[in-house]
Design a protein around this motif. Structure first.
Motif, mmCIF file in Angstrom:
data_model
loop_
_atom_site.group_PDB
_atom_site.id
_atom_site.type_symbol
_atom_site.label_atom_id
_atom_site.label_comp_id
_atom_site.label_asym_id
_atom_site.label_seq_id
_atom_site.Cartn_x
_atom_site.Cartn_y
_atom_site.Cartn_z
ATOM 1 N N GLY A 155 -0.906 12.850 11.894
ATOM 2 C CA GLY A 155 -0.786 12.013 13.069
ATOM 3 C C GLY A 155 -2.105 11.482 13.561
ATOM 4 N N ARG A 156 -3.125 11.466 12.711
ATOM 5 C CA ARG A 156 -4.426 10.961 13.124
ATOM 6 C C ARG A 156 -5.103 10.295 11.943
ATOM 7 N NH1 ARG A 156 -8.593 14.200 11.572
ATOM 8 N NH2 ARG A 156 -9.869 13.545 13.349
ATOM 9 N N LEU A 157 -6.058 9.433 12.254
ATOM 10 C CA LEU A 157 -6.842 8.799 11.201
ATOM 11 C C LEU A 157 -7.782 9.822 10.580
ATOM 12 C CD1 LEU A 157 -7.884 5.387 12.794
ATOM 13 C CD2 LEU A 157 -6.258 5.731 10.941
ATOM 14 N N SER A 158 -7.859 9.832 9.278
ATOM 15 C CA SER A 158 -8.750 10.738 8.579
ATOM 16 C C SER A 158 -9.975 9.964 8.105
ATOM 17 C CB SER A 158 -8.042 11.368 7.377
ATOM 18 O OG SER A 158 -8.972 12.028 6.536
ATOM 19 N N ALA A 159 -11.126 10.259 8.716
ATOM 20 C CA ALA A 159 -12.353 9.582 8.315
ATOM 21 C C ALA A 159 -12.673 9.865 6.846
ATOM 22 C CB ALA A 159 -13.517 10.028 9.205
ATOM 23 N N ARG A 160 -12.451 11.096 6.421
ATOM 24 C CA ARG A 160 -12.751 11.452 5.029
ATOM 25 C C ARG A 160 -11.899 10.633 4.067
ATOM 26 N NH1 ARG A 160 -12.676 17.667 3.201
ATOM 27 N NH2 ARG A 160 -14.511 17.588 4.572
ATOM 28 N N SER A 161 -10.607 10.499 4.371
ATOM 29 C CA SER A 161 -9.713 9.734 3.504
ATOM 30 C C SER A 161 -10.117 8.268 3.459
ATOM 31 C CB SER A 161 -8.274 9.869 4.000
ATOM 32 O OG SER A 161 -7.402 9.092 3.216
ATOM 33 N N ILE A 162 -10.442 7.700 4.618
ATOM 34 C CA ILE A 162 -10.808 6.287 4.677
ATOM 35 C C ILE A 162 -12.111 6.034 3.924
ATOM 36 C CG2 ILE A 162 -11.631 4.466 6.235
ATOM 37 C CD1 ILE A 162 -9.518 5.410 8.233
ATOM 38 N N PHE A 163 -13.115 6.871 4.135
ATOM 39 C CA PHE A 163 -14.396 6.671 3.468
ATOM 40 C C PHE A 163 -14.289 6.896 1.960
ATOM 41 C CE2 PHE A 163 -16.555 7.918 7.677
ATOM 42 C CZ PHE A 163 -16.496 6.600 8.111
ATOM 43 N N SER A 164 -13.444 7.841 1.557
ATOM 44 C CA SER A 164 -13.243 8.084 0.130
ATOM 45 C C SER A 164 -12.604 6.865 -0.535
ATOM 46 C CB SER A 164 -12.357 9.318 -0.065
ATOM 47 O OG SER A 164 -12.048 9.502 -1.427
ATOM 48 N N GLU A 165 -11.558 6.332 0.081
ATOM 49 C CA GLU A 165 -10.911 5.136 -0.463
ATOM 50 C C GLU A 165 -11.863 3.943 -0.446
ATOM 51 O OE1 GLU A 165 -6.680 4.123 0.230
ATOM 52 O OE2 GLU A 165 -6.748 5.758 1.688
ATOM 53 N N MET A 166 -12.622 3.828 0.623
ATOM 54 C CA MET A 166 -13.564 2.719 0.744
ATOM 55 C C MET A 166 -14.540 2.709 -0.427
ATOM 56 S SD MET A 166 -16.048 1.919 3.998
ATOM 57 C CE MET A 166 -16.992 3.432 3.751
ATOM 58 N N TRP A 167 -15.075 3.863 -0.764
ATOM 59 C CA TRP A 167 -16.023 3.956 -1.863
ATOM 60 C C TRP A 167 -15.353 3.610 -3.196
ATOM 61 C CZ3 TRP A 167 -20.414 3.576 -4.012
ATOM 62 C CH2 TRP A 167 -20.684 4.175 -5.245
ATOM 63 N N LEU A 168 -14.123 4.100 -3.407
ATOM 64 C CA LEU A 168 -13.425 3.846 -4.659
ATOM 65 C C LEU A 168 -13.127 2.353 -4.836
ATOM 66 C CD1 LEU A 168 -10.956 6.887 -4.675
ATOM 67 C CD2 LEU A 168 -12.941 6.535 -6.169
#
Length: 252
Positions: free
Chosen positions: A7-20
Motif C-alpha cells: 500500500g505504499r510506493l517502494s523507492a527501492r523497487s522504483i530505483f531498481s526498475e529505473m536503472w534496468l
C-alpha cells in the motif's frame, strides 16, 4: 507488485526498475533528451555566459532553496520528455522492444504535453515565487501528470486532476522519490557545468546539453514509474502488454 501489496510506493523497487530501463534503452533515451533539451541547454549557456551563474555558485547550489529554484527553471521540456520515457518503461515491463522512433513520435500527444508542460512550469514557478513550500507541493502533486496523460490518453485538465487524485494520500512518498530525484539530478547538472562557468557560451551550452542528456532520463523514468506504481496501488493499472499496445494505438 510488492509496492501494491504494501500500500505504499517502494523507492527501492522504483530505483531498481529505473536503472534496468535506463541500461536497456539508453541508446534511445539519451539522444532523445539531447534533442528535446537543446533550447534549454542553449538558454542555460547564455544565462551563465552573462554571469547569471553567480546565483548558481557551488555554495548556492548546495542549498535547498537554490536547488529547488534551479529545478523550476529547468522544468520546461521535462514534461514532454517524460512521455517518451513512459513508453520506454511500459515496453520494458511488457518485455517488448521499443517501436521505431518515427512510430513512437507519431503516437506522442505533443500538443497536449506542451500545454501541460507550460501549465506545470508556471504553477511550480508561481509556487516558488510565493514561497518555496507551495512550489514543492505543486511539484509533488503534478509530478505524475505527463506520464498519466500519455498512458491514459487524457486531456490536460483530466491529467492534472488524475495526477492529484493518484498522489493524494501518498504525497510524502511521491515527494521523497519524485521531487528528490528531480532536485538531485538538476543539482548534478549544475555541478557538472560549474567548472566551465568561465568558458564561452557555446562551450557552456554544450556541457549543459551533455549533462542534461545523461541525467534527464533519470528524472523522466522516475516520474513514469511513480505514475505506473500509483496506478497499481489504486488497482487501475492495465496488464503490461495491454498498456504497451495502448501506447501506440492512439495519438493526437
Amino acid at each position: 507488485m510488492t509496492a501494491a501489496k504494501e500500500g505504499r510506493l517502494s523507492a527501492r523497487s522504483i530505483f531498481s526498475e529505473m536503472w534496468l530501463v535506463y541500461r536497456r534503452h539508453w541508446r534511445f533515451l539519451v539522444p532523445a533528451a539531447v534533442v528535446i533539451l537543446i533550447p534549454q541547454a542553449v538558454t542555460d549557456g547564455i544565462l551563465e555566459g552573462f554571469h547569471v551563474e553567480h546565483i548558481r555558485s557551488l555554495v548556492d547550489v548546495a542549498t535547498l532553496g537554490v536547488a529547488v529554484l534551479t529545478a523550476a527553471v529547468n522544468l520546461m521540456g521535462q514534461v514532454v520528455y517524460s512521455g517518451l520515457t513512459a513508453a520506454a518503461v511500459v515496453d520494458w515491463r511488457a518485455g517488448r522492444p521499443l517501436p521505431p522512433t518515427a512510430v513512437l513520435i507519431r503516437t506522442m500527444p505533443i500538443g497536449r504535453l506542451i500545454v501541460l508542460d507550460i501549465v506545470v512550469t508556471l504553477a511550480v514557478a508561481v509556487g516558488f515565487v510565493l514561497l518555496i513550500i507551495p512550489g514543492l507541493i505543486v511539484l509533488t502533486y503534478l509530478a505524475p501528470s505527463a506520464p498519466v496523460l500519455k498512458l491514459e490518453h487524457l486531456t490536460v485538465r483530466q491529467a492534472i486532476r488524475r495526477s492529484v487524485q493518484l498522489v493524494r494520500g501518498r504525497a510524502r512518498q511521491v515527494f521523497v522519490i519524485g521531487v528528490g530525484v528531480v532536485l538531485l539530478t538538476e543539482l548534478a547538472v549544475q555541478l557538472v557545468a560549474l567548472p566551465f562557468n568561465d568558458a564561452s557560451v557555446g562551450v557552456l551550452a554544450g556541457v549543459n546539453l551533455i549533462a542534461e542528456g545523461i541525467f534527464q532520463p533519470i528524472e523522466g523514468l522516475a516520474l513514469a514509474l511513480i505514475a505506473i506504481h500509483l496506478l497499481e496501488l489504486h488497482g487501475e493499472a492495465p496488464a503490461p502488454d495491454v498498456m504497451a499496445r495502448a501506447l501506440v494505438a492512439q495519438h493526437d
